[in-house]
Design an enzyme around this catalytic site. Structure first.
Site, PDB file in Angstrom:
ATOM      1  N   LYS A  81       0.930  -1.144  -0.043  1.00 24.19           N
ATOM      2  CA  LYS A  81      -0.021   0.053  -0.007  1.00 24.19           C
ATOM      3  C   LYS A  81       0.863   1.159   0.125  1.00 24.19           C
ATOM      4  CE  LYS A  81      -4.338   1.006  -0.024  1.00 24.19           C
ATOM      5  NZ  LYS A  81      -5.403   0.197  -0.847  1.00 24.19           N
ATOM      6  N   VAL A 183     -21.039   7.183  -0.002  1.00 21.41           N
ATOM      7  CA  VAL A 183     -21.824   7.041  -1.271  1.00 21.41           C
ATOM      8  C   VAL A 183     -21.065   7.618  -2.334  1.00 21.41           C
ATOM      9  CG1 VAL A 183     -24.081   6.760  -0.327  1.00 21.41           C
ATOM     10  CG2 VAL A 183     -23.176   8.983  -0.864  1.00 21.41           C
TER      11      VAL A 183
END
Length: 349
Positions: A81, A183
């Site tokens: 990462k 979202v």
């Protein structure tokens, strides 16, 4: 500051590198957890950290998660990462992205980077000008690769359906109450798929305008990003940042199922036991959210089309069912069952 070996989330990582480029302003961390199955693959995150030590912790936790995610997805890739520390008022410039690309290239293929929070496919193009060890680049229609978000969303949606089957005994999301925290690319995609099936949604996002617009589009309800953790629903789907399942938040949960795409949802290992003790069906995050890495890994490896990517993503529900079956049989939290499976696959069982 403690040495990196002393960080609580250091887990025999093979490499942890700190990079600084004064000319571009780049400050970055790249952590490679394991290369047992292949090069450490995982996205790069562009994020502002009030304390720099938190960026190291993030890189350590996320790279370990990528080792587990890639192993459980059956990919010949290890776990790594990248984290680029965003200045509070700084800009993400081509020069900064180029410097990060050179940092990746300096590791000689031990780490393969891709898109994550705060990074776009256009940013990946800039990074790719400096290194070949990059994926998630724009591709022709029908080919593996490109923006991983929609593929992650597909896997999370399928995983939620599997969790509904496990926890509620139904194969349909129609009428099922789902509280979605976050979202963006993933959470938004999940929301649209669930809404199309007739689920009753409550949406929340730190970007209130984005959440409001999607709620209006889908006929969903709106909630505060923190308050949504305490809403009574059938499913809580975390799709923002991690460490949201803590001792305190778990006590206040009013759901029988947790299934979402956010990485590192459990703040500590002990929180997996707490979720289990509440009788909640939990979908381990690195299993349910593997769709994106499946997409970019097959792009990097040159193995397959979009159809092959989606075929592999459709295996996610079966993996979750295997974890839940073992959890039931042994009385062991699903989080621990998944960790043990992944550790065995990377040679650390």
């Amino acid at each position: 500051m403690s040495a990196v070996w002393d960080f609580a989330d250091f887990d025999d990582h093979e490499h942890v590198h700190m990079f600084r480029d004064r000319a571009s302003g780049l400050t970055a961390v790249i952590a490679v957890h394991s290369t047992h199955l292949g090069p450490g693959a995982g996205g790069v995150r562009y994020w502002h950290y009030p304390q720099r030590a938190a960026a190291i912790t993030d890189a350590l936790r996320l790279s370990r998660g990528m080792s587990y995610k890639n192993a459980m997805a059956g990919l010949p890739m290890g776990g790594g990462k990248g984290v680029i520390l965003a200045e509070e008022n700084g800009a993400k410039t081509p020069e900064l992205l180029a410097a990060f690309g050179r940092a990746v290239d300096s590791l000689g293929g031990a780490y393969v980077t891709a898109e994550d929070v705060g990074i776009t496919d256009a940013d990946m193009v800039e990074i790719s000008k400096q290194t070949k060890h990059v994926s998630g680049l724009p591709v022709a229609s029908g080919e593996a690769g490109g923006d991983p978000g929609p593929f992650t969303a597909l896997g999370v949606y399928l995983g939620i359906k599997a969790a509904i089957r496990e926890g509620l005994g139904t194969d349909s999301a129609a009428g099922v109450r789902v509280a979605i925290q976050g979202v963006g690319s993933v959470g938004g995609g999940v929301a649209r798929r669930l809404a199309a099936e007739g689920a009753k949604l409550t949406l929340a996002d730190v970007n209130l305008a984005r959440a409001k617009a999607l709620a209006e589009e889908l006929g969903a309800e709106l909630a505060d990003s923190a308050a949504i953790m305490e809403i009574e629903a059938d499913v809580l789907s975390p799709n923002a940042l991690g460490a949201i399942l803590t001792e305190r938040s778990i006590e206040k949960l009013r759901v029988p199922i947790i299934a979402g795409g956010a990485n590192n949802q459990l703040a500590t290992a002990a929180d997996g036991q707490r979720v289990h003790d509440r009788g909640i069906v939990y979908a381990p995050d690195y299993v349910i959210n593997a769709g994106g890495i499946i997409n970019v890994a097959l792009e990097y490896l040159g193995q397959g089309s979009q159809d092959e990517v989606e075929s592999r993503i459709h295996l996610i529900p079966g993996r979750l069912a295997e974890i839940w079956a073992e959890s039931k049989a042994s009385g062991t939290p699903a989080s621990v069952v998944a960790d043990r499976m992944a550790q065995k696959l990377i040679g650390r069982g």
